[in-house]
Structure formats: C-alpha cells, structure tokens
Design an enzyme around this catalytic site. Structure first.
Site, PDB file in Angstrom:
ATOM      1  N   HIS A 182       0.743  -1.316  -0.056  1.00  0.00           N
ATOM      2  CA  HIS A 182       0.021  -0.081   0.083  1.00  0.00           C
ATOM      3  C   HIS A 182       0.604   1.341   0.057  1.00  0.00           C
ATOM      4  O   HIS A 182       0.468   2.320  -0.365  1.00  0.00           O
ATOM      5  CB  HIS A 182      -0.927   0.059   1.236  1.00  0.00           C
ATOM      6  CG  HIS A 182      -0.242   0.296   2.400  1.00  0.00           C
ATOM      7  ND1 HIS A 182      -0.064  -0.636   3.499  1.00  0.00           N
ATOM      8  CD2 HIS A 182      -0.186   1.541   3.300  1.00  0.00           C
ATOM      9  CE1 HIS A 182       0.635  -0.242   4.418  1.00  0.00           C
ATOM     10  NE2 HIS A 182       0.456   0.978   4.219  1.00  0.00           N
TER      11      HIS A 182
ATOM     12  N   ASP B 251      -0.198  -7.469   1.533  1.00  0.00           N
ATOM     13  CA  ASP B 251       0.422  -6.204   1.573  1.00  0.00           C
ATOM     14  C   ASP B 251       1.856  -6.121   1.607  1.00  0.00           C
ATOM     15  O   ASP B 251       2.325  -5.556   2.505  1.00  0.00           O
ATOM     16  CB  ASP B 251      -0.389  -5.392   2.781  1.00  0.00           C
ATOM     17  CG  ASP B 251       0.261  -3.973   2.915  1.00  0.00           C
ATOM     18  OD1 ASP B 251       0.253  -3.419   1.882  1.00  0.00           O
ATOM     19  OD2 ASP B 251       0.041  -3.372   3.983  1.00  0.00           O
TER      20      ASP B 251
ATOM     21  N   SER C 220       4.913   1.974   8.132  1.00  0.00           N
ATOM     22  CA  SER C 220       4.407   0.762   7.003  1.00  0.00           C
ATOM     23  C   SER C 220       5.406   0.329   6.139  1.00  0.00           C
ATOM     24  O   SER C 220       6.183   1.217   5.429  1.00  0.00           O
ATOM     25  CB  SER C 220       3.259   1.332   6.109  1.00  0.00           C
ATOM     26  OG  SER C 220       2.217   1.588   6.954  1.00  0.00           O
TER      27      SER C 220
END
Length: 334
Positions: free
Chosen positions: A71, A101, A178
């Site tokens: 993402h 992901d 992330s």
C-alpha cells in the site's frame, strides 16, 4: 548476610533492563533499513496535481532488492529510496501482492556497500518473543520501537493460494512505519509492517506485520496460476451476506493482466465497500470450487493448490464461480 525481598527485586529488575539493551543490535541492523518517499500524479479539472507519501523498507540483497508494504507504493508514479547515509535512489516495483500487502522493489542504480538484512523463518517465532521494529514513524527516520509478539493470525486474504499470515505486536507502530522490518532478537527479518487497529487514528497497542513465510510464498515462489489473483476467503458469515450457494467461497479482489486467472476469465471486484469492518472489493466472481474441490475451508486451499501444481501443460482447469447470482464454470488449458 540476608537479602531483603526489595533488594532481590531491584537486582532482578536491573538485570532485566540490561537484557533489554538493544543498542548494539540496532547499530547492526539500521543500515539495512530505508525510508521510502513516493509521488502520485492525478489529473483533476484538466490540471495535473501531485501528492506525496512516506513509508519504510528493508534491503534484502546487495543487488538492490527491497521489501516494503504494497500500500506504500501501489499508486506511486515515482519511488525514491533513501539509505541510512541520506543518499536517495529511484526504484521500481518488480512484484507485489495487495492481499498480503507486500511489495518487492529494485533500485535503478545499485550503490556499493549495501548491507542487506537476513530473512528469518517466521514459523519458528513464538508468542511472547521480543521483536524490534525500525522505520520512519511520522517522518522520524530510523526510529526504533521494541515489543513482543502478541499473536499470530490469518487475515482471510488469499495470496499465492494460501492464507496470508500476520504477526500481531504491541511494539509502537505509526504512519511512516508501514513497510518497515520487524526483526527478531537474532537480527533476522520475520515480518514487514502492514497496518494497525485503532479507534483514535494513533497507535493503541495493536500492530500487524505480514510474516516472512507468507512473503516468500507470495513474492518468490512463482506459480502462473496462483500469482494471477488476490482473493478473500468468505467464512460462513460473509458467505451469507453474498448469498452463495454454499457456506464459503473465495471473493476475487484483483486479477493481474495476462495471467492465467485473466486467461480463464476470472472477474475482479469493481466497487470498494466496508463489510463487518473489513474493506474489500465487491461485484467480482466468487470461486466455489476448483477442479471439483470445494473451497469450504482455508484447509481445502492446500489440497486444491497441490492438485493445480501437479497439472501438466495442456491439462484442463475448471473453476466454478458465482457471477451476478448465477453459477457458471470457467475452463481453460493450463
């Protein structure tokens, strides 16, 4: 000489603090961690606008391969990878999985002296073990947070024919983390930071990283059938919402162009919705069975995957799907 209970407690407490000093290990690992900056261009009202994003990543080879979260880079037009020394290099996505992901990047220019991290076996990690996360929370690059493995879970997302596995942790994770690595105390990467569960928008002790065994299967175990689509396993509750003729199925999320899934005619979701707190794409096919084997539980996927992998070139593949309320069978030669 008798020792008081308080004195014994103090000795134990000090010993525990010393055992948790990760400064030396951080120094060894930090060179493998990178900051990822992305730029996305959009056309609005006949004008081109741009927006930026920030994430983290980890170097896994001297050839310039980098792991990050899908993402972080999925909509990027430009990707810049900044090393620990502050020098930035352009990179491209060479493989990714939205279901798990995770994405694999490659630097366009490969500098000398890259320090790759070792990839560990996440299957051997246990609940209660200490872990380290290094990344750029809120843009604070090369920040360290330490915690424990709280739980190991599946997310019902199907990647490369198997359920994607995630490691839950209480280590602090915020925007910018992330894609950053989760290390065990041996200095091996056992996960890549993916998401948090929060009501406030900030970290509340529930962070998740996709485990490295899932990453290996998704990005490095190449299979022309299973890498062609991402799907969501529908349990009995979700299957009831979609009125499937059986108690489970696989809701197609994405189909890769020119893959076998595309060739056989699988249709992905077209509308994004939130159902039971989960964001997913709806309106696409729901797989009911493959080669006559029903998708009744996550365990059935293993049997189906083995049967597909044993097919020879030219063998026929049959997939029964629910499409717009009708059950149809798709077929193509493998």
């Amino acid at each position: 000489m008798k020792l008081s209970i308080g004195f014994i407690f103090l000795l134990c407490f000090n010993s525990a603090l010393q055992a948790q000093d990760f400064s030396s290990l951080f120094g060894q690992l930090d060179e493998s961690v990178v900051t990822i900056e992305v730029v996305e261009y959009k056309v609005q009202n006949q004008q081109v606008t741009s927006s930026g994003g920030l994430g983290s990543g980890v170097i896994i080879s001297k050839e310039g391969l980098i792991l990050t979260a899908a993402h972080v880079v999925e909509s990027a037009n430009e990707i810049s990878v900044k090393l620990q020394n502050g020098i930035a290099f352009s990179a491209d996505v060479i493989s990714s999985s939205k279901a798990a992901d995770v994405a694999l990047l490659k630097l366009r220019t490969i500098p000398s002296g890259l320090q790759p991290a070792a990839i560990g076996d996440s299957n051997t990690s246990k609940v209660g073990e200490q872990i380290l996360i290094i990344g750029a929370p809120r843009g604070l690059e090369h920040s360290l947070s330490v915690g424990h493995i709280s739980r190991k879970v599946d997310k019902n997302m199907i990647a490369n024919g198997e359920m994607a596995g995630f490691i839950q942790t209480d280590a602090s994770i915020n925007q910018g983390n992330s894609g950053g690595p989760m290390f065990n105390v041996k200095g091996e990467v056992i996960g890549v930071v993916s998401f948090i569960l929060t009501n406030s928008g900030g970290f509340e002790g529930l962070g998740f990283a996709v485990d490295t065994n899932t990453i290996k299967k998704v990005l490095f175990d190449v299979n022309s059938f299973w890498t062609g689509f991402d799907g969501l396993f529908l349990n009995e509750g979700l299957a009831g919402i979609f009125n499937t003729p059986q108690k489970s199925g696989v809701l197609i999320q994405r189909v890769l162009p020119n893959s076998f899934a595309d060739k056989i005619g699988l249709k992905p979701g077209v509308i994004q919705a939130e159902i039971l707190g989960q964001k997913l794409w709806i309106g696409g096919d729901i797989i009911l069975s493959i080669q006559g084997l029903s998708c009744n539980s996550p365990h059935d996927l293993g049997s189906i995957k083995k049967q597909i992998e044993n097919l020879n070139e030219g063998d026929k593949v049959l997939i029964k799907v629910l499409r717009k309320g009708k059950v149809i069978t798709l077929e193509a030669n493998f």
